[in-house]
Scaffold this motif. Structure first.
Motif, short mmCIF file in Angstrom:
data_model
loop_
_atom_site.label_atom_id
_atom_site.label_comp_id
_atom_site.label_asym_id
_atom_site.label_seq_id
_atom_site.Cartn_x
_atom_site.Cartn_y
_atom_site.Cartn_z
N HIS A 264 16.62 63.65 23.83
CA HIS A 264 17.34 64.41 24.07
C HIS A 264 16.61 65.22 23.64
N HIS A 265 15.39 65.31 22.88
CA HIS A 265 14.80 66.29 21.68
C HIS A 265 14.52 67.66 22.80
N GLY A 266 14.17 68.39 22.34
CA GLY A 266 13.33 69.93 23.38
C GLY A 266 12.56 70.71 21.73
N GLU A 267 12.32 71.24 22.83
CA GLU A 267 11.34 72.23 22.00
C GLU A 267 12.14 74.04 22.73
N VAL A 268 11.50 74.71 21.52
CA VAL A 268 12.17 76.13 21.27
C VAL A 268 10.32 76.63 21.21
N TRP A 269 10.18 77.21 22.05
CA TRP A 269 8.93 78.34 22.42
C TRP A 269 8.86 79.28 22.05
N GLY A 270 8.32 80.31 21.33
CA GLY A 270 8.49 82.15 21.24
C GLY A 270 7.38 81.96 20.06
N GLU A 271 7.27 83.58 20.04
CA GLU A 271 6.23 83.73 19.00
C GLU A 271 7.47 83.82 17.93
N PHE A 272 7.76 83.51 16.74
CA PHE A 272 8.14 83.28 15.77
C PHE A 272 7.94 83.97 13.95
N THR A 273 8.03 84.88 14.31
CA THR A 273 8.38 86.18 13.25
C THR A 273 9.45 85.97 12.35
N ASN A 274 9.52 86.61 11.50
CA ASN A 274 9.96 87.19 10.25
C ASN A 274 11.06 87.36 10.85
N LEU A 275 11.09 88.31 11.28
CA LEU A 275 12.27 88.94 11.45
C LEU A 275 12.63 88.28 12.86
N HIS B 95 24.08 76.46 27.36
CA HIS B 95 23.83 74.58 27.30
C HIS B 95 24.07 75.21 25.48
N GLY B 96 24.19 74.06 25.12
CA GLY B 96 24.26 74.05 23.45
C GLY B 96 22.89 73.45 22.73
N VAL B 97 21.80 74.14 22.38
CA VAL B 97 20.42 73.47 21.95
C VAL B 97 21.13 73.55 20.19
N LEU B 98 20.79 72.73 19.37
CA LEU B 98 21.07 71.97 18.22
C LEU B 98 19.47 72.05 17.70
N ARG B 99 19.57 72.99 16.62
CA ARG B 99 18.99 72.97 15.54
C ARG B 99 19.12 71.28 13.99
N LEU C 14 18.69 68.81 22.84
CA LEU C 14 19.89 69.03 24.00
C LEU C 14 21.45 68.88 23.68
N GLU C 15 22.22 69.63 23.49
CA GLU C 15 23.88 68.89 23.40
C GLU C 15 24.00 68.22 24.68
#
Length: 143
Positions: free
Chosen positions: A116-127, A26-30, A68-69
């Motif tokens: 249709h909103h979603g979230e992406v969770w995790g550690e958003f390091t610079n890398l 599934h597509g995830v659009l930012r 969420l596409e």
């Protein structure tokens, strides 16, 4: 098929989760706003997307807001039109599987005005933000 409701905490807030109804393909659009773009004379349009476009929201359960596409398509809407409502001028696309491969969780988080909103969770390091910048597929050109 509509997504099952997301898990809520005791205060009724959406908990970070990896939603089973969001499949890896599934597509995830930012969405891209003008402040996500930086001047770059080497870029074709003289501007390029900054890694700052991949910043999570502040707050306890803050994730990176996405659309969420498949949810948009299932509702009979055009995803390309959906993502460019002001102030947004463009969008990039990932697959949920790609994001999960970077140790992110992809969840459903409907909000008022955007079911249709979603979230992406995790550690958003610079890398990881740089990886997201490199792996982002153009979806709606902000030019």
């Amino acid at each position: 098929m509509p997504l099952a409701p997301p898990p809520l905490d005791v205060n009724g807030e959406v908990q970070p989760h990896d939603h089973q109804g969001i499949l890896n393909e599934h597509g995830v659009l930012r969405r891209v706003s003008p402040h996500h773009l930086v001047d770059d004379e080497k870029a074709p349009a003289g501007r390029r997307l900054s890694s700052m476009a991949f910043q999570p929201s502040s707050g306890l359960n803050g994730g990176m807001s996405v659309d969420l596409e498949n949810s948009i398509i299932d509702a009979g809407e055009d995803p390309r039109q959906h993502v460019v409502q002001p102030p947004f001028v463009g969008a990039v696309r990932f697959t949920a599987g790609l994001l999960r491969g970077l140790d992110f969780r992809v969840g459903f988080h409907p909000i008022q005005g955007n079911p249709h909103h979603g979230e992406v969770w995790g550690e958003f390091t610079n890398l990881k933000k740089k990886q997201l910048l490199t792996l982002a597929e153009p979806f709606v050109d902000p030019a």
